[in-house]
Design a protein around this motif. Structure first.
Motif, PDB file in Angstrom:
ATOM      1  N   SER A  17       0.935  -1.129   0.078  1.00 21.19           N
ATOM      2  CA  SER A  17       0.083  -0.004   0.035  1.00 21.19           C
ATOM      3  C   SER A  17       0.927   1.170   0.185  1.00 21.19           C
ATOM      4  O   SER A  17       2.029   1.458   0.433  1.00 21.19           O
ATOM      5  CB  SER A  17      -0.991  -0.113   1.338  1.00 21.19           C
ATOM      6  N   ARG A  19       0.075   5.828   0.380  1.00 21.37           N
ATOM      7  CA  ARG A  19      -0.672   6.677   0.442  1.00 21.37           C
ATOM      8  C   ARG A  19      -0.168   8.160  -0.319  1.00 21.37           C
ATOM      9  O   ARG A  19       0.953   8.551   0.245  1.00 21.37           O
ATOM     10  CB  ARG A  19      -1.084   7.358   1.926  1.00 21.37           C
ATOM     11  N   ALA A  46      -9.046   8.724 -10.314  1.00 17.47           N
ATOM     12  CA  ALA A  46     -10.175   9.028  -9.236  1.00 17.47           C
ATOM     13  C   ALA A  46     -10.412  10.528  -9.333  1.00 17.47           C
ATOM     14  O   ALA A  46      -9.479  11.404  -9.428  1.00 17.47           O
ATOM     15  CB  ALA A  46      -9.812   8.467  -8.072  1.00 17.47           C
ATOM     16  N   THR A  55     -17.234  10.828  -5.169  1.00 17.87           N
ATOM     17  CA  THR A  55     -16.271  10.518  -5.595  1.00 17.87           C
ATOM     18  C   THR A  55     -16.445   9.739  -7.290  1.00 17.87           C
ATOM     19  O   THR A  55     -17.698   9.178  -7.413  1.00 17.87           O
ATOM     20  CB  THR A  55     -15.468   9.285  -4.758  1.00 17.87           C
ATOM     21  N   TYR A  57     -14.145   6.752  -9.692  1.00 16.84           N
ATOM     22  CA  TYR A  57     -13.259   5.920 -10.097  1.00 16.84           C
ATOM     23  C   TYR A  57     -12.938   5.169 -11.352  1.00 16.84           C
ATOM     24  O   TYR A  57     -13.867   4.907 -11.901  1.00 16.84           O
ATOM     25  CB  TYR A  57     -12.880   4.622  -8.855  1.00 16.84           C
ATOM     26  N   LYS A  62     -10.891   0.587  -9.077  1.00 16.42           N
ATOM     27  CA  LYS A  62     -12.276   0.340  -7.955  1.00 16.42           C
ATOM     28  C   LYS A  62     -11.958  -0.660  -6.934  1.00 16.42           C
ATOM     29  O   LYS A  62     -11.219  -1.797  -7.457  1.00 16.42           O
ATOM     30  CB  LYS A  62     -13.336   0.028  -8.681  1.00 16.42           C
ATOM     31  N   ARG A  64      -9.664  -1.025  -4.952  1.00 13.72           N
ATOM     32  CA  ARG A  64      -8.389  -1.003  -4.266  1.00 13.72           C
ATOM     33  C   ARG A  64      -7.797   0.303  -3.852  1.00 13.72           C
ATOM     34  O   ARG A  64      -7.029   0.376  -2.905  1.00 13.72           O
ATOM     35  CB  ARG A  64      -7.419  -1.644  -5.483  1.00 13.72           C
ATOM     36  N   THR A  66      -8.678   4.508  -2.700  1.00 17.91           N
ATOM     37  CA  THR A  66      -9.870   5.412  -1.974  1.00 17.91           C
ATOM     38  C   THR A  66      -9.491   6.849  -1.976  1.00 17.91           C
ATOM     39  O   THR A  66      -8.231   7.072  -1.648  1.00 17.91           O
ATOM     40  CB  THR A  66     -10.027   5.023  -0.533  1.00 17.91           C
ATOM     41  N   SER A  68      -9.831  10.655  -0.749  1.00 22.78           N
ATOM     42  CA  SER A  68     -10.683  11.356   0.321  1.00 22.78           C
ATOM     43  C   SER A  68     -10.121  12.819   0.203  1.00 22.78           C
ATOM     44  O   SER A  68      -9.281  13.009  -0.424  1.00 22.78           O
ATOM     45  CB  SER A  68     -10.233  10.736   1.416  1.00 22.78           C
ATOM     46  N   GLN A  79      -5.410   6.718  -1.207  1.00 22.42           N
ATOM     47  CA  GLN A  79      -5.096   5.790  -0.537  1.00 22.42           C
ATOM     48  C   GLN A  79      -5.065   4.280  -1.455  1.00 22.42           C
ATOM     49  O   GLN A  79      -6.073   4.206  -2.167  1.00 22.42           O
ATOM     50  CB  GLN A  79      -5.582   5.139   0.631  1.00 22.42           C
TER      51      GLN A  79
END
Length: 121
Positions: A17, A19, A46, A55, A57, A62, A64, A66, A68, A79
């Protein structure tokens, strides 16, 4: 005038992951993330509206990724989880003054400098 500064890129193994963050100065209607892999066109990832948080995507991310926003700090984050080597690209933050949700590059008025994301297999 809107200035955008991305941060948070790097090298990660497949399945990991990352961010990304985008700090914005100035007002816009919505923010988007795009990416561009070597030899490929820049593509939509996104987007998010500042006011409603609505939102959108790309199908490829999608479930996986996010997106914000923190309206108090004028920061938009992406993320990214379950990363795949195919996600390797330079990721760009963008801002649009247009009302609506847009996936096209031409709809965005301002762009950040980009941040590299590399996913190793």
């Amino acid at each position: 005038q809107v200035q955008l500064v991305e941060s948070g890129g790097g090298l990660v193994q497949a399945g990991g992951s990352l961010r990304l963050s985008c700090a914005a100065s100035g007002s816009s209607y919505a923010m988007g993330w795009f990416r561009q892999a070597p030899g490929k066109e820049r593509e939509f990832v996104a987007s998010i509206r500042w006011s409603s948080g609505g939102t959108n995507y790309a199908n490829s991310v999608k479930g996986r990724f996010t997106i914000s926003r923190d309206s108090a700090k004028n920061i938009v984050a992406l993320q990214m989880s379950s990363l795949e080597p195919e996600d390797t690209a330079v990721y760009y933050c963008a801002a649009t003054l247009r009302v609506g949700i847009y996936t096209s590059r031409s709809a965005y008025n301002y762009w950040g400098q980009g941040t590299q994301v590399t996913v190793s297999s």
